[in-house]
Design an enzyme around this catalytic site. Structure first.
Site, mmCIF file in Angstrom:
data_model
loop_
_atom_site.group_PDB
_atom_site.id
_atom_site.type_symbol
_atom_site.label_atom_id
_atom_site.label_comp_id
_atom_site.label_asym_id
_atom_site.label_seq_id
_atom_site.Cartn_x
_atom_site.Cartn_y
_atom_site.Cartn_z
ATOM 1 N N ALA A 1 0.846 -1.196 0.000
ATOM 2 C CA ALA A 1 0.000 0.000 0.000
ATOM 3 C C ALA A 1 0.879 1.242 0.000
ATOM 4 O O ALA A 1 2.098 1.152 0.168
ATOM 5 C CB ALA A 1 -0.889 0.022 1.235
ATOM 6 N N LYS A 2 0.293 2.372 -0.183
ATOM 7 C CA LYS A 2 0.986 3.652 -0.009
ATOM 8 C C LYS A 2 -0.065 4.725 0.198
ATOM 9 O O LYS A 2 -1.201 4.580 -0.271
ATOM 10 C CB LYS A 2 1.811 3.990 -1.263
ATOM 11 C CG LYS A 2 2.992 4.860 -0.961
ATOM 12 C CD LYS A 2 4.108 4.042 -0.335
ATOM 13 C CE LYS A 2 5.352 4.824 -0.052
ATOM 14 N NZ LYS A 2 6.443 3.943 0.405
ATOM 15 N N GLY A 3 0.328 5.790 0.873
ATOM 16 C CA GLY A 3 -0.585 6.908 1.078
ATOM 17 C C GLY A 3 0.167 8.195 0.877
ATOM 18 O O GLY A 3 1.397 8.235 0.968
#
Ligand code: NAD
Length: 435
Positions: free
Chosen positions: A124-126
């Site tokens: 994931a990444k944000g």
């Protein structure tokens, strides 16, 4: 005749290719390597399509009351690329350059990195589009809390576990953890990693990425039959990853002959006193004015006559322009994306042994995994246990990638992608497609 499920080579062209800027873009570089590995794996077309798409992309708006009384609205993203192997894992960055495309590509990158070291995590990444350097601590806290609240449905120790990334740190993770805990009504330390040690962080996390770089460098030296003692090393970047890798390699007996950071590059044939350089950076915040070495250009650092080169600063520093001039026998990629895809074959032609980023810098996410395990168990390990288990995972992963590279006669980077993609693909095959 059985149906041929293999993907025709001509169809391995991403329809969204143009959106990934240009060939020098590190995410483009990553996805082009993904395509090559997928082709070599004869990945079924259906699986190829699944792995080319993010599972979930959230775009959120955060109204924040600024210190001057006005309301600003910030845009943020959280992308869960693939969660087939476990909860999504990946950092949150605060930066003006953040975009949904970049966050998606970085989330894919995390998927392969977790799989190559066989952690039970997806990727994931944000990110939030903002300039944290111009914001007060109060504004950053309000922004972090509202961002956390807006993505709260994906967050959780069983579903999505953020960590620090560009311009976020332990303090930001503490706010994320607190906001999440307030929403669910009890303290949940395992919802983020990279936390302060006193609130559920892990010993050894700060040094983990540099330690991992040191461990894979030693494995590469052993593989090539080169002694550790006296090995000459050049390290670009003297921050968290580069300075720790340099100190640990020096402690193992290597001679660090070149180091560099944003302020400049420094060379001493007899070996740089790494601890003195670390102390200098602690006092002056950069290597600027460091004595005990001559100043050289950053290009001279990259092409120095050394056994090992550790790029640990930026992406795209090893390109078609300088790859042919690199004299190191081993490159251990501490940074993400330091080598452009086009430079790979030039390094291969020169017989340079490259330990690719998704393997070489996976020490950080590995100890993040340990932090998550310790939080869930509520039982914390001494630092030597963390370091021993990190060594076990890094050396085993290096061996897994090396074995595959020999078996398939490909370089370490292609082997790392092949291993990662095959692990994710195999879980998809076992789980099947939920109707
Ligand atoms: P950091 O901010 O602590 O250090 C970055 C270093 O690079 C600094 O010394 C800086 O002066 C130097 N630098 C910046 N621009 C430069 C330039 N033009 N030329 C030479 N040096 C320059 O960052 P970090 O945490 O050490 O991360 C470095 C790289 O490693 C990044 O690519 C990051 O994504 C990657 N990485 C970090 C971790 C981690 O756990 N910190 C994990 C995986 C990958």
């Amino acid at each position: 005749m059985p149906t041929d499920l293999r993907l025709p080579t001509h169809s391995i062209v991403r329809p969204d290719k143009d959106r990934f800027l240009n060939e020098d873009n590190p995410f483009e570089a990553m996805m082009s390597r993904f395509d090559r590995a997928a082709e070599l794996l004869d990945l079924e077309p259906g699986l190829y399509k699944i792995l080319r798409h993010p599972e979930k992309q959230l775009t959120v708006s955060m109204p924040v009351q600024m210190d001057n009384g006005e309301v600003e609205v910030f845009t943020g993203f959280r992308v869960l690329y693939n969660t087939s192997r476990g909860p999504a894992k990946g950092g949150i960055r605060f930066d003006l350059q953040v975009s949904l495309e970049e966050v998606t590509a970085l989330a894919a990158w995390m998927t392969w990195k977790c799989a190559v070291v066989n952690l039970p995590f997806g990727g994931a990444k944000g990110g939030v589009i903002c300039d944290p350097l111009t914001m007060s601590v109060g504004e950053l806290e309000r922004l972090t809390r509202r961002y956390t609240a807006n993505i709260i449905k994906t967050l959780g120790p069983d579903s999505d576990v953020p960590a620090p990334d560009v311009n976020t740190n332990e303090r930001v993770m503490a706010w994320v953890m607190d906001t999440y805990s307030m929403h669910v009504g009890h303290t949940v330390t395992g919802v983020v990693t990279g936390k302060p040690v006193e609130m559920g962080g892990s010993l050894g996390r700060r040094e983990a990425t540099g330690r991992g770089v040191m461990l894979v460098t030693k494995e590469a030296l052993a593989h090539l039959g080169m002694p550790v003692a006296g090995t000459t090393v050049a390290v670009q970047g003297f921050g968290n990853v580069g300075s720790v890798a340099a100190s640990l390699l020096a402690r193992e007996g290597c001679r660090i002959v070149a180091i560099g950071d944003r302020s400049g590059s420094y060379h001493n044939e007899h070996g740089i006193d790494v601890e003195a350089a670390v102390a200098h950076v602690r006092r002056h915040r950069s290597l600027d004015g460091f004595e005990g070495a001559e100043t050289i250009s950053s290009e001279e650092l990259l092409t120095a006559d050394v056994d090992v080169l550790v790029p640990a600063a930026l992406e795209n520093v090893i390109t078609t322009k300088n790859a042919a001039k690199i004299r190191a026998r081993i490159i251990a990629e501490g940074a993400n994306g330091p080598t452009t895809a086009a430079a790979d074959s030039l390094l291969d032609d020169k017989g340079i042994f490259v330990v690719p980023d998704i393997l070489a810098n996976a020490g950080g996410v590995t100890v993040s995994y340990f932090e998550w395990v310790q939080d869930r168990a509520g039982y914390f390990w001494p630092e030597d246990v963390v370091n021993d288990r990190l060594r076990e995972i890094m050396t085993r992963s290096f061996a897994d990638v090396l074995d595959l590279s020999r078996e398939r006669k490909v370089n370490m980077r292609t082997a790392a992608y092949m291993l990662a993609i095959s692990r994710v693909a195999s879980v998809h095959r076992l789980r099947g497609i939920y109707a």
